[in-house]
Design an enzyme around this catalytic site. Structure first.
Site, PDB file in Angstrom:
ATOM      1  N   ARG A 226       3.374  -4.632  10.960  1.00 19.10           N
ATOM      2  CA  ARG A 226       3.125  -4.017  12.261  1.00 19.10           C
ATOM      3  C   ARG A 226       3.939  -4.662  13.381  1.00 19.10           C
ATOM      4  NH1 ARG A 226      -3.493  -3.695  11.671  1.00 19.10           N
ATOM      5  NH2 ARG A 226      -3.583  -1.651  10.712  1.00 19.10           N
TER       6      ARG A 226
ATOM      7  N   PHE B 218       0.816  -1.221   0.000  1.00 14.60           N
ATOM      8  CA  PHE B 218       0.000   0.000   0.000  1.00 14.60           C
ATOM      9  C   PHE B 218       0.849   1.272   0.000  1.00 14.60           C
ATOM     10  CE2 PHE B 218      -0.510  -1.125   4.640  1.00 14.60           C
ATOM     11  CZ  PHE B 218       0.184  -0.040   5.163  1.00 14.60           C
ATOM     12  N   HIS B 219       2.135   1.163   0.274  1.00 17.03           N
ATOM     13  CA  HIS B 219       2.952   2.370   0.068  1.00 17.03           C
ATOM     14  C   HIS B 219       3.205   2.628  -1.411  1.00 17.03           C
ATOM     15  CE1 HIS B 219       3.615   2.229   4.431  1.00 17.03           C
ATOM     16  NE2 HIS B 219       3.777   3.534   4.298  1.00 17.03           N
TER      17      HIS B 219
HETATM   18  C1  HEM Z   1       8.027   9.467   4.204  1.00 19.07           C
HETATM   19  C2  HEM Z   1       7.351   8.493   3.637  1.00 19.07           C
HETATM   20  C3  HEM Z   1       6.831   7.287   4.376  1.00 19.07           C
HETATM   21  C4  HEM Z   1       7.500   6.407   5.180  1.00 19.07           C
HETATM   22  C5  HEM Z   1       8.974   6.396   5.503  1.00 19.07           C
HETATM   23  C6  HEM Z   1       6.522   5.445   5.668  1.00 19.07           C
HETATM   24  C7  HEM Z   1       6.797   4.384   6.522  1.00 19.07           C
HETATM   25  C8  HEM Z   1       5.865   3.552   7.117  1.00 19.07           C
HETATM   26  C9  HEM Z   1       6.150   2.451   7.997  1.00 19.07           C
HETATM   27  C10 HEM Z   1       7.537   1.990   8.388  1.00 19.07           C
HETATM   28  C11 HEM Z   1       4.959   1.922   8.407  1.00 19.07           C
HETATM   29  C12 HEM Z   1       4.753   0.771   9.394  1.00 19.07           C
HETATM   30  C13 HEM Z   1       4.415  -0.485   8.697  1.00 19.07           C
HETATM   31  C14 HEM Z   1       4.095  -1.614   9.619  1.00 19.07           C
HETATM   32  O1  HEM Z   1       4.832  -1.825  10.587  1.00 19.07           O
HETATM   33  O2  HEM Z   1       3.113  -2.320   9.380  1.00 19.07           O
HETATM   34  C15 HEM Z   1       3.915   2.652   7.757  1.00 19.07           C
HETATM   35  C16 HEM Z   1       2.572   2.410   7.895  1.00 19.07           C
HETATM   36  C17 HEM Z   1       1.587   3.035   7.152  1.00 19.07           C
HETATM   37  N1  HEM Z   1       1.757   4.040   6.213  1.00 19.07           N
HETATM   38 FE1  HEM Z   1       3.529   4.912   5.695  1.00 19.07          FE
HETATM   39  N2  HEM Z   1       5.296   5.773   5.162  1.00 19.07           N
HETATM   40  C18 HEM Z   1       5.442   6.882   4.357  1.00 19.07           C
HETATM   41  C19 HEM Z   1       4.456   7.506   3.620  1.00 19.07           C
HETATM   42  C20 HEM Z   1       3.120   7.121   3.603  1.00 19.07           C
HETATM   43  C21 HEM Z   1       2.114   7.700   2.754  1.00 19.07           C
HETATM   44  C22 HEM Z   1       2.345   8.820   1.741  1.00 19.07           C
HETATM   45  C23 HEM Z   1       0.946   7.070   3.048  1.00 19.07           C
HETATM   46  C24 HEM Z   1      -0.436   7.263   2.477  1.00 19.07           C
HETATM   47  C25 HEM Z   1      -0.860   8.311   1.854  1.00 19.07           C
HETATM   48  C26 HEM Z   1       1.225   6.095   4.105  1.00 19.07           C
HETATM   49  C27 HEM Z   1       0.275   5.285   4.700  1.00 19.07           C
HETATM   50  C28 HEM Z   1       0.527   4.363   5.693  1.00 19.07           C
HETATM   51  C29 HEM Z   1      -0.491   3.549   6.313  1.00 19.07           C
HETATM   52  C30 HEM Z   1      -1.986   3.575   6.015  1.00 19.07           C
HETATM   53  C31 HEM Z   1       0.159   2.717   7.238  1.00 19.07           C
HETATM   54  C32 HEM Z   1      -0.460   1.610   8.067  1.00 19.07           C
HETATM   55  C33 HEM Z   1      -0.662   1.905   9.478  1.00 19.07           C
HETATM   56  C34 HEM Z   1      -1.178   0.662  10.153  1.00 19.07           C
HETATM   57  O3  HEM Z   1      -0.695  -0.450   9.868  1.00 19.07           O
HETATM   58  O4  HEM Z   1      -2.106   0.817  10.945  1.00 19.07           O
HETATM   59  N3  HEM Z   1       2.547   6.155   4.406  1.00 19.07           N
HETATM   60  N4  HEM Z   1       4.488   3.655   6.987  1.00 19.07           N
END
Ligand code: HEM
Ligand code: CU
Length: 536
Positions: A429, A366-367
């Protein structure tokens, strides 16, 4: 900000602020998963951060950008936003709701992740805050539809501008989707978190969540498609290959976005495999309008490349304006979608889903889709919108043009590693991937590469925020460039795709067919509730 765009600008401002804060959290999470220490790192903070990051990115950054884009498009394409007082009221209400939910998360009282699955329980202020944001977005939809109706009265028989057609489809999907969310949050979660009922039924709640959760994806994606169909061919210097295909695509999403939610519940007991298969088939049907979009947009770009003098089988590709920040962002967002769509087809396959369910593959997936296809389209959209709305030239153009390429580089490292780690069994997660001996070591290298990708993503995010803020506050003032939209090869014609009322009814019938029996069946079995859990 010029008066007529104050509403659009305020929404986009909130969206950028949410994105900025959430980007820092994303990097810390990636470091933590790779087991790289930093001050104050601990489990509880990790889950607070993942909750906040998910909510701020997936719900706040996206929804505010979409609302802002909608208002801007209504001003430009319809010459009006009808009901500005209601729109401002909704803006304040959505802000109040978002702040309420954010405070509740940051205080560590609502560590429920952005899917807020029960029996994880949040404080009422989290659910109520989120509800305020959604109700405000309903008002936004109402204002947009009222603006369209007012325009329609003065322009009988003419098809709506394609950008407005796409936004109307987005709004219809949003209403259909959030009906499920309202049942879950108002009917189940809020009474339970207030203590009015002692237990909750996780499976029923999750079913209503995914009624909402999949079409949410199209609520994000369709406004990006609006930019692809109506602005991209123009910026590329060409024409839209087919207006009619665009109109059909948006309506197919209204029909097919919602009745597919069981593809998130393949491993849930209590839903029969026949119904899971039915939702799988519908999921494959909803891939079709995206394939048509890929075809139409690439054909439009070929038209543009050839109009710019490109020749040969691929020569037109080099002629495209790869040095324009808007064009580069959208083109790279589209390339990302090739991989996102491929992964999505795997997730949706009933049998293959078992390999990747709840593994790190999912965050890899999803990223690429929402994080890049949608996110990068919105960043590119900002580069297009801001000079037109403010009359200020883009500042730090070099940063703006580097930014999308950096994002793709960072995401390639980040997402590919998590995809592979997921196939090797790393759950999503997790606070640290290095928990178990040998397997942990296997995962570890991949998560370190992902963390490097995350740092590159942060640099890219900072470029975007710097350009946006600097343009807004200090861009050189001058004549605002015109909002120009792509003409299509053949002029638009009125057709059955403009019959919004009819398609909404068909969509409701499809939802009832896909969900009616399974939900009644679920409720008729003996149900057991769960007490709340608050691990943190
Ligand atoms: C600087 C850029 C970004 C970084 C470094 C980043 C990094 C991460 C990481 C490491 C996780 C945790 C994953 C896990 O442990 O399951 C995460 C979760 C998530 N990210 Fe990002 N992300 C970025 C940008 C974005 C963008 C642009 C979106 C959406 C528009 C997004 C949406 C999400 C969502 C929905 C989750 C899931 C949270 C959950 O599991 O409840 N991220 N992200
Ligand atoms: Cu889905």
């Amino acid at each position: 900000m010029k008066g007529r765009f104050a509403l659009a600008g305020s929404h986009i401002g909130v969206s950028i602020a949410a994105f900025a804060v959430a980007s820092f959290m994303g990097v810390l999470q990636a470091l933590s998963i790779a087991d790289i220490s930093f001050p104050r790192r601990d489990e509880s903070l990790f889950y607070v951060s993942v909750t906040a990051h998910g909510v701020l990115m997936a719900l706040v950054f996206t929804t505010y950008f979409i609302m802002g884009l909608g208002y801007a498009l209504a001003e430009v394409n319809l010459g009006r936003v009808v009901g500005k007082a209601a729109a401002w009221f909704a803006f304040v209400m959505s802000l109040a709701g978002s702040v309420m939910a954010a405070v509740s998360i940051l205080r560590g009282e609502s560590t429920v992740l952005y899917t807020f699955y029960p029996p994880l329980q949040a404080k009422p202020s989290f659910y109520i805050g989120a509800t305020l944001l959604v109700v405000a977005s309903w008002i936004w939809g109402g204002v947009m539809l009222a603006s369209y109706r007012s325009w329609r009265k003065e322009n009988p028989g003419v098809p709506a501008p394609l950008a407005i057609h796409g936004m109307i489809a987005t709004i219809l999907i949003w209403y259909l989707a959030t009906a499920g969310l309202a049942v879950e949050v108002v009917g189940m979660l809020i009474p339970w978190s207030l203590g009015w009922v002692a237990t909750i039924d996780p499976l029923v709640a999750r079913t209503f969540f995914w009624w909402f959760g999949h079409p949410l994806v199209y609520f994000w994606l369709l406004p990006a498609y609006v930019l692809w169909y109506t602005v991209l061919p123009k910026v590329a210097g060409g024409k839209l290959f087919s207006d009619s295909l665009g109109r059909m695509v948006f309506i197919l999403f209204v029909l097919l976005s919602t009745p597919v939610g069981f593809h998130h519940q393949f491993v849930d007991p209590g839903i029969s495999s026949g119904w899971k298969l039915a939702h799988t088939v519908l999921t494959y049907a909803v891939i079709y309008p995206s394939l048509v979009t890929a075809f139409t947009i690439v054909a439009s770009l070929e038209v543009a490349g050839r109009m710019r003098g490109g020749t040969g089988l691929f020569g037109w590709i080099r002629k495209l304006p790869w040095g324009d920040p808007f064009f580069a962002s959208i083109a790279l967002a589209m390339i990302a979608f090739v991989f996102g769509g491929w992964g999505g087809a795997i997730n949706a396959a009933y049998a293959m889903n078992g390999m990747i369910h709840n593994t790190a593959w999912i965050q890899g997936h999803f990223h690429v889709t929402v994080g890049t296809t949608v996110g990068l389209s919105f960043m590119g959209g900002t580069y297009w919108l801001l000079p037109r709305m403010t009359g200020r030239a883009l500042r730090f153009r070099a940063l703006a043009i580097t930014q999308p390429y950096l994002w793709i580089l960072g995401m390639a490292l980040f997402s590919t590693s998590y995809h592979i780690a997921g196939i090797r069994g790393l759950p999503r997660r997790v606070y640290s991937a290095s928990l178990n001996g040998e397997q942990g070591a296997q995962w570890h290298t991949l998560t370190v590469i992902a963390a490097v990708g995350a740092v590159v993503l942060l640099v890219s995010a900072l470029c975007y925020v710097t350009v946006a803020v600097a343009t807004w506050l200090g861009g050189k003032k001058g004549e605002a460039p015109a909002f120009e939209f792509a003409a299509s090869l053949r002029p638009p014609v009125a057709s059955m795709w403009d019959r919004y009322g009819l398609w909404t009814v068909v969509a409701i019938v499809l939802i009832l067919l896909a969900y009616g029996y399974p939900i009644v069946h679920l409720l008729m079995q003996a149900r057991y509730g769960s007490p709340p859990f608050r691990p943190f």
